[in-house]
Design a protein around this motif. Structure first.
Motif, mmCIF file in Angstrom:
data_model
loop_
_atom_site.group_PDB
_atom_site.id
_atom_site.type_symbol
_atom_site.label_atom_id
_atom_site.label_comp_id
_atom_site.label_asym_id
_atom_site.label_seq_id
_atom_site.Cartn_x
_atom_site.Cartn_y
_atom_site.Cartn_z
ATOM 1 N N ASP B 267 0.867 -1.172 0.000
ATOM 2 C CA ASP B 267 0.000 0.000 0.000
ATOM 3 C C ASP B 267 0.908 1.228 0.000
ATOM 4 N N LEU B 268 1.111 1.812 -1.190
ATOM 5 C CA LEU B 268 2.135 2.856 -1.311
ATOM 6 C C LEU B 268 1.512 4.236 -1.420
ATOM 7 N N ASP B 269 1.957 5.126 -0.566
ATOM 8 C CA ASP B 269 1.489 6.506 -0.591
ATOM 9 C C ASP B 269 1.998 7.197 -1.853
ATOM 10 N N VAL B 270 1.221 8.129 -2.352
ATOM 11 C CA VAL B 270 1.622 8.805 -3.594
ATOM 12 C C VAL B 270 2.890 9.629 -3.417
ATOM 13 N N GLN B 271 3.208 9.991 -2.174
ATOM 14 C CA GLN B 271 4.392 10.837 -1.966
ATOM 15 C C GLN B 271 5.677 10.116 -2.372
ATOM 16 N N PHE B 272 5.624 8.756 -2.456
ATOM 17 C CA PHE B 272 6.835 8.036 -2.810
ATOM 18 C C PHE B 272 6.904 7.816 -4.316
ATOM 19 N N GLY B 273 7.743 8.586 -5.006
ATOM 20 C CA GLY B 273 7.907 8.433 -6.444
ATOM 21 C C GLY B 273 8.860 7.291 -6.759
ATOM 22 N N PRO B 274 8.881 6.794 -8.005
ATOM 23 C CA PRO B 274 9.771 5.698 -8.390
ATOM 24 C C PRO B 274 11.234 6.063 -8.109
ATOM 25 N N GLY B 275 11.995 5.055 -7.646
ATOM 26 C CA GLY B 275 13.422 5.269 -7.397
ATOM 27 C C GLY B 275 13.724 5.781 -6.006
ATOM 28 N N LYS B 276 12.665 6.097 -5.230
ATOM 29 C CA LYS B 276 12.896 6.668 -3.894
ATOM 30 C C LYS B 276 13.282 5.558 -2.911
ATOM 31 N N ASP B 277 14.254 5.886 -2.030
ATOM 32 C CA ASP B 277 14.634 4.947 -0.975
ATOM 33 C C ASP B 277 13.571 4.935 0.103
ATOM 34 N N VAL B 278 13.088 3.763 0.463
ATOM 35 C CA VAL B 278 12.079 3.666 1.523
ATOM 36 C C VAL B 278 12.475 2.557 2.494
ATOM 37 N N THR B 279 11.764 2.523 3.601
ATOM 38 C CA THR B 279 11.945 1.445 4.563
ATOM 39 C C THR B 279 10.621 0.716 4.686
ATOM 40 N N LEU B 280 10.670 -0.596 4.524
ATOM 41 C CA LEU B 280 9.467 -1.405 4.732
ATOM 42 C C LEU B 280 9.450 -1.880 6.171
ATOM 43 N N ALA B 281 8.255 -1.904 6.752
ATOM 44 C CA ALA B 281 8.152 -2.428 8.106
ATOM 45 C C ALA B 281 7.102 -3.520 8.129
ATOM 46 N N ILE B 282 7.453 -4.619 8.810
ATOM 47 C CA ILE B 282 6.462 -5.683 8.983
ATOM 48 C C ILE B 282 6.728 -6.369 10.309
ATOM 49 N N ARG B 283 5.647 -6.671 11.044
ATOM 50 C CA ARG B 283 5.783 -7.325 12.345
ATOM 51 C C ARG B 283 6.150 -8.792 12.133
ATOM 52 N N PRO B 284 6.919 -9.395 13.018
ATOM 53 C CA PRO B 284 7.305 -10.803 12.864
ATOM 54 C C PRO B 284 6.087 -11.724 12.788
ATOM 55 N N GLU B 285 5.021 -11.404 13.526
ATOM 56 C CA GLU B 285 3.871 -12.301 13.533
ATOM 57 C C GLU B 285 3.054 -12.191 12.241
ATOM 58 N N ASP B 286 3.350 -11.187 11.402
ATOM 59 C CA ASP B 286 2.602 -11.017 10.167
ATOM 60 C C ASP B 286 3.238 -11.760 8.993
ATOM 61 N N VAL B 287 4.411 -12.339 9.212
ATOM 62 C CA VAL B 287 5.047 -13.116 8.148
ATOM 63 C C VAL B 287 4.296 -14.449 8.021
ATOM 64 N N VAL B 288 3.825 -14.739 6.795
ATOM 65 C CA VAL B 288 2.979 -15.920 6.602
ATOM 66 C C VAL B 288 3.826 -17.084 6.111
ATOM 67 N N VAL B 289 3.562 -18.269 6.673
ATOM 68 C CA VAL B 289 4.307 -19.443 6.247
ATOM 69 C C VAL B 289 3.369 -20.592 5.836
ATOM 70 N N ARG B 290 2.117 -20.546 6.276
ATOM 71 C CA ARG B 290 1.157 -21.607 5.951
ATOM 72 C C ARG B 290 0.267 -21.200 4.772
ATOM 73 N N ASN B 291 -0.281 -22.205 4.121
ATOM 74 C CA ASN B 291 -1.280 -22.006 3.068
ATOM 75 C C ASN B 291 -0.815 -21.040 1.995
ATOM 76 N N ILE B 292 0.394 -21.178 1.576
ATOM 77 C CA ILE B 292 0.883 -20.309 0.511
ATOM 78 C C ILE B 292 0.619 -20.977 -0.839
ATOM 79 N N ALA B 293 -0.176 -20.313 -1.657
ATOM 80 C CA ALA B 293 -0.483 -20.826 -2.992
ATOM 81 C C ALA B 293 0.342 -20.036 -3.984
ATOM 82 N N PRO B 294 0.474 -20.528 -5.183
ATOM 83 C CA PRO B 294 1.227 -19.785 -6.209
ATOM 84 C C PRO B 294 0.658 -18.390 -6.405
ATOM 85 N N SER B 295 -0.658 -18.245 -6.155
ATOM 86 C CA SER B 295 -1.273 -16.939 -6.408
ATOM 87 C C SER B 295 -1.085 -15.972 -5.235
#
Lengths: 569, 366
Positions: B267-295
């Protein structure tokens, strides 16, 4: 989110703390304290300073007095003499007191309580007492005179030995405090790393007590250089700055030259004071809240050695006191050693007789009561008031200064100030009141620091809680601050009483025939050759101070059991 | 309970600044607190949270800015003329007074009758669960009990607002957890507007209606515990509240960033134009390991570099792009067992786009 439509200004308005009634009264209180300290200390010192630039007719003559002082070798020699005895005494006292303090805090030797009490006895005595004892021991008719191999006790040697006795307890108290705060974990770590005992001493013990040693050094130096009584009694023809002031003022009525010597005596005292303050500021708390207190473990060889050393030092202290006690009840030294109380009939030796003693008791009692009220209330105002940084800073500075002013200098300054024609307070001159004011001022700083320390140990939020509960600060002062600080308040009272009782230098210029004090009588009787009576008066002072001190200990015990029950779990 | 447009704020802070010499402890802070709310000021030490509380109490008046309490301006009033009860970390109980005398301290000055005071004190002691301790001295009580007495004392005058300055920090973990619940319960019973300062995120998350996260004298985010945790407004908040993975990435295009060789939708805010350095943040419990389908979006392969067993779950260090472990993931014991997760295992994982937060890159970030 914004529910109310308050217009938001472009620039936030500056806040101006409105002060409430309590704040206002506290500020007025601080101003009164400043006024008191200015009148009782700053203005007198200013008068002294200006006097040193005047001739006998009160005309300004610039540095002429100083030039005369430094070009008169007989006067100038005293500077070196004073420095010599002060430095030598300090160098002797420090190691003795350090070993003694080490034995009291870091060994398991028996009778620690006794040794501690023994070492503190000199505090209860006027500084003249050891000098009188030494005269009985080594003076022209002393029974140990032969030990000097033809030398004389009158002079630098006698002064130094007496000073060591007189300053020992002060150095000891500072060093005991410094050595008491040890973190056992450091010693365990050093042990675990296999450090030898000598190495532990030089890398852990000594650095930990460093600031205590330095502080003790400065305090002893200042005490010696400003003390008057010892040099007066046993100095003989060895002149020091303190006796010079006395000779110039009392002997030659040369007040201007007295003022010059006073200003010169002020210099080493102020320098030592400033140096000590700067060094103390660098000291960081060695003892964190997590520190584990060090409990000494028994070590037979060390404990025996320290016990023997303490026994020797304690024995000497006791011996010197006992000498005066004995001398005071002897018929006629050294010809008739039968016992008598005639030396205590002071009326036979001095016109004031026992009145001088009662004057002293009265003066000391007033000093203790008035001083405690002013000091504690003042410290509380400075510690608990909010805002008013300038006023508090000025008051704090003024409260610290008396420590740097020798008693003799303050006394001389009082003569000039309260005797001046323009001074509306002149009516105080030659009254008991001026002696009380002088003593309160002279001993202000130590009392102030005691009060401040006690107040700082209280939770800083008491006043915030009171404000939130709509309780006035005065009520919290009376209901909480005073009861919680009661032990410290008693300490201050006793400190003031004992010091006012024993001081010579602060009052020697200020007594009148009606308000002569016991300590001054000792000087006079000694001058007149009534040494036994002088010893008797000294013992009377010791007995009084000791009685008050013992009363204090008992009262503190009782308080701890009754009103201070909350301190126990 | 939380702020809605319908109610007027009980406390309104307007452009508050506090300077200590040249140091700005509070920088232009504005905030509204609503009647009956329980608000936590959360932040690391030195962030200005205590300064703000003390300004609200009038203990240290702000340099500039205004404060309104109950519709009345109190900006310049001394504490004695404001309406609040306060509890400090140190309890600040008067050691020489009994528990009853402490609680009744403010009542006595009000000129209340003795019997009335006694009744009120007993009520308050019962309220905080210490009905029998009135005659004891503070030193005879445990830390937790002392803090309850302080609480009772703060409530004695029925103040309009309760201020708690790190009230639980001096207590040990079990007592703290217990008292946390009690304070919360007390608040619900009395419905008194409460502000609590804390540096403990867990305390803030469990107790507050709204959390004010502060850092360097500014407010980073104001929100409910869920908002603050789920949608941190800044990298600082994401880092300070809970554990967060920070991944350096470059904006690839609308709704897409590049993390090393991996392309991630987010979900990218419009303020971030292409080529801009950003930091992604994700909580450890939000990393999914089960039920991963190709889609499943944002799926890629990671290698298990290390596993830390934490009782009810495992914290797994994942190496991606063939480098050192860059990503922490919390997997349930179930998942670990079922999927045979062990050190060295390579497996697909997914970072759900709606769980990825994107922040501007700041050099100071971990």
């Amino acid at each position: 989110m914004t529910a109310t439509a308050l217009p938001t200004p472009a620039v936030a308005p500056a806040a101006r703390a409105r002060i409430d009634r309590d704040d206002l009264l506290m500020r007025i209180g601080i101003c009164v304290l400043i006024a008191w300290l200015i009148v009782t200390m700053a203005l007198p010192l200013w008068t002294l300073l200006s006097k040193s630039f005047q001739n006998q007719h009160g005309e300004f003559i610039g540095l002429a007095n100083y030039i005369r002082y430094f070009s008169t070798p007989a006067l100038f020699q005293s500077v070196w003499n004073s420095l010599y005895v002060a430095i030598t005494s300090t160098v002797i006292v420090l190691p003795l007191a350090f070993v003694y303090a080490y034995a009291l805090t870091r060994s398991c030797m028996p009778l620690k309580g006794l040794f501690q009490a023994l070492a503190l006895i000199p505090i209860l005595a006027p500084s003249l007492l050891p000098a009188i004892s030494l005269i009985y021991l080594f003076g022209n008719q002393g029974f140990l005179k032969d030990l000097l191999l033809g030398g004389s006790i009158y002079g630098a040697g006698g002064i130094i030995v007496s000073q060591v006795f007189y300053c020992f307890p002060v150095a000891l108290m500072i060093l005991v405090a410094a050595l008491s705060t040890a973190d056992a974990r450091l010693y365990e770590a050093a042990d675990a790393l296999g450090a030898s005992k000598t190495r532990v001493f030089f890398t852990v013990t000594l650095p930990g007590a460093k600031y205590g040693v330095i502080s003790a050094g400065f305090v002893v130096f200042t005490l010696v250089i400003t003390d008057f009584g010892i040099a007066k009694v046993i100095g003989g023809r060895f002149n020091v700055l303190a006796t010079d002031i006395y000779k110039q003022v009392i002997g030659q009525q040369n007040f201007e030259m007295g003022a010059v010597v006073g200003m010169i005596l002020l210099i080493p005292a102020v320098v030592a004071f400033a140096a000590d303050r700067i060094i103390q500021r660098r000291q960081v708390a060695l003892l964190s809240a997590r520190a584990v207190p060090l409990l000494p473990k028994p070590d037979t060889r060390r404990d025996t050695a320290l016990f023997v050393l303490c026994a020797v030092i304690g024995g000497l202290i006791f011996g010197i006191l006992a000498m005066s006690a004995w001398a005071s009840v002897i018929m006629r030294w050294p010809y008739n050693l039968s016992l008598t109380l005639k030396n205590y009939a002071f009326g036979d030796f001095d016109t004031n007789g026992w009145d001088a003693y009662w004057n002293s008791v009265l003066m000391a009692a007033w000093t203790a009561v008035i001083g405690t009220v002013i000091v504690f209330a003042g410290a509380w105002l400075l510690e608990k008031s909010r805002g008013f940084a300038v006023g508090r800073g000025v008051a704090q500075l003024l409260a610290m200064l008396p420590m740097a002013v020798p008693g003799l200098v303050l006394g001389l300054a009082y003569i000039f100030f309260f005797n001046a024609k323009w001074n509306p307070l002149g009516f105080l001159y030659a009254t008991l009141a001026i002696l009380v004011i002088n003593s309160v001022t002279h001993f202000y700083t130590v009392s102030h620091l005691t009060a401040t320390t006690a107040l700082k140990q209280m939770d800083p939020e008491f006043e915030a809680v009171s404000a939130s509960l709509k309780v006035s600060l005065w009520r919290t002062f009376a209901r909480v601050s005073v009861p919680v600080c009661l032990p410290a308040i008693l300490d201050i009272t006793i400190y003031l009483f004992v010091n006012a009782m024993t001081t010579v230098s602060a009052v020697i210029f200020l007594y009148s025939t009606d308000t002569k004090l016991a300590s001054v009588t000792i000087v006079n009787m000694d001058e007149a050759g009534f040494t036994a009576a002088a010893a008797a008066m000294a013992m009377t002072i010791v007995a009084t101070s000791a009685a008050v001190k013992i009363g204090h200990v008992l009262l503190t015990h009782r308080l701890e059991r009754t009103t201070q029950a909350w301190r126990r779990r | 309970m939380t702020g809605s447009g319908a109610t007027a704020p009980y406390l309104r802070i307007e452009r508050l600044t506090k300077l200590f010499g040249n140091f700005a402890a509070l920088k232009d802070i504005s905030l509204e607190i609503f009647p009956g709310e329980f608000v936590c000021f959360l932040g690391p030490s030195g962030c200005g949270k205590t300064t703000l509380l003390r300004a609200i109490a009038g203990l240290d008046i702000q340099t500039s800015g205004r404060i309104f309490q109950g519709g009345k301006e109190v900006s310049n009033l001394p504490s004695s003329q404001r309406d609040f009860g306060i509890v400090f970390q140190s309890y600040a109980l008067f050691p020489n007074l009994t528990v009853s005398a402490n609680v009744g301290y403010g009542l006595v000055s009000r000129g209340m009758a003795r019997v009335e005071i006694e009744t009120r004190v007993n009520d308050l002691l019962r309220l905080v669960g210490l009905p029998e301790s009135g005659r004891k001295y503070p030193a005879q009580l445990s830390g937790g009990q002392q803090q309850r007495v302080a609480l009772a004392r703060a409530l004695a005058l029925s103040p309009g607002m309760l201020l708690l300055d790190e009230p639980l920090s001096a207590l040990d973990a079990r007592v703290r957890a217990h008292l946390r619940v009690e304070i919360r319960r007390l608040h619900q019973r009395l419905a008194i507007t409460t502000i609590m300062v804390t540096h403990d995120q867990e305390e803030a998350l469990t107790m507050a209606d709204r959390i004010v996260v502060m850092n360097h004298g500014v407010i980073e985010q104001v929100g409910t515990p869920t908002e603050v945790y789920r949608r941190p407004a800044s990298a600082f908040v994401a880092d300070f509240v809970g554990t967060t993975n920070f991944l350096p990435a470059i904006v690839a295009g609308p709704g897409h960033v590049r993390f090393g060789a991996i392309n991630l939708a987010c979900d990218l805010d419009v303020q971030f134009g292409p080529g801009k350095d950003v930091t992604l943040a994700i909580r450890p419990e939000d990393v999914v390991v089960r039920n991963i389908a190709p889609s499943t979006p944002n799926t890629f392969t990671a290698r298990v570099a290390e596993i830390e067993f934490l009782g009810s779950f495992c914290r797994v260090g994942l190496a991606v792009n063939g480098g050192d472990p860059a990503l922490l993931a919390d997997f349930s014991i179930n998942a670990v067992r079922d999927l045979g997760i062990a050190e060295g295992k390579e497996m697909p994982i997914a970072l759900p786009p709606d769980r990825l937060r994107v922040f501007p890159r700041q050099s100071s970030l971990p």
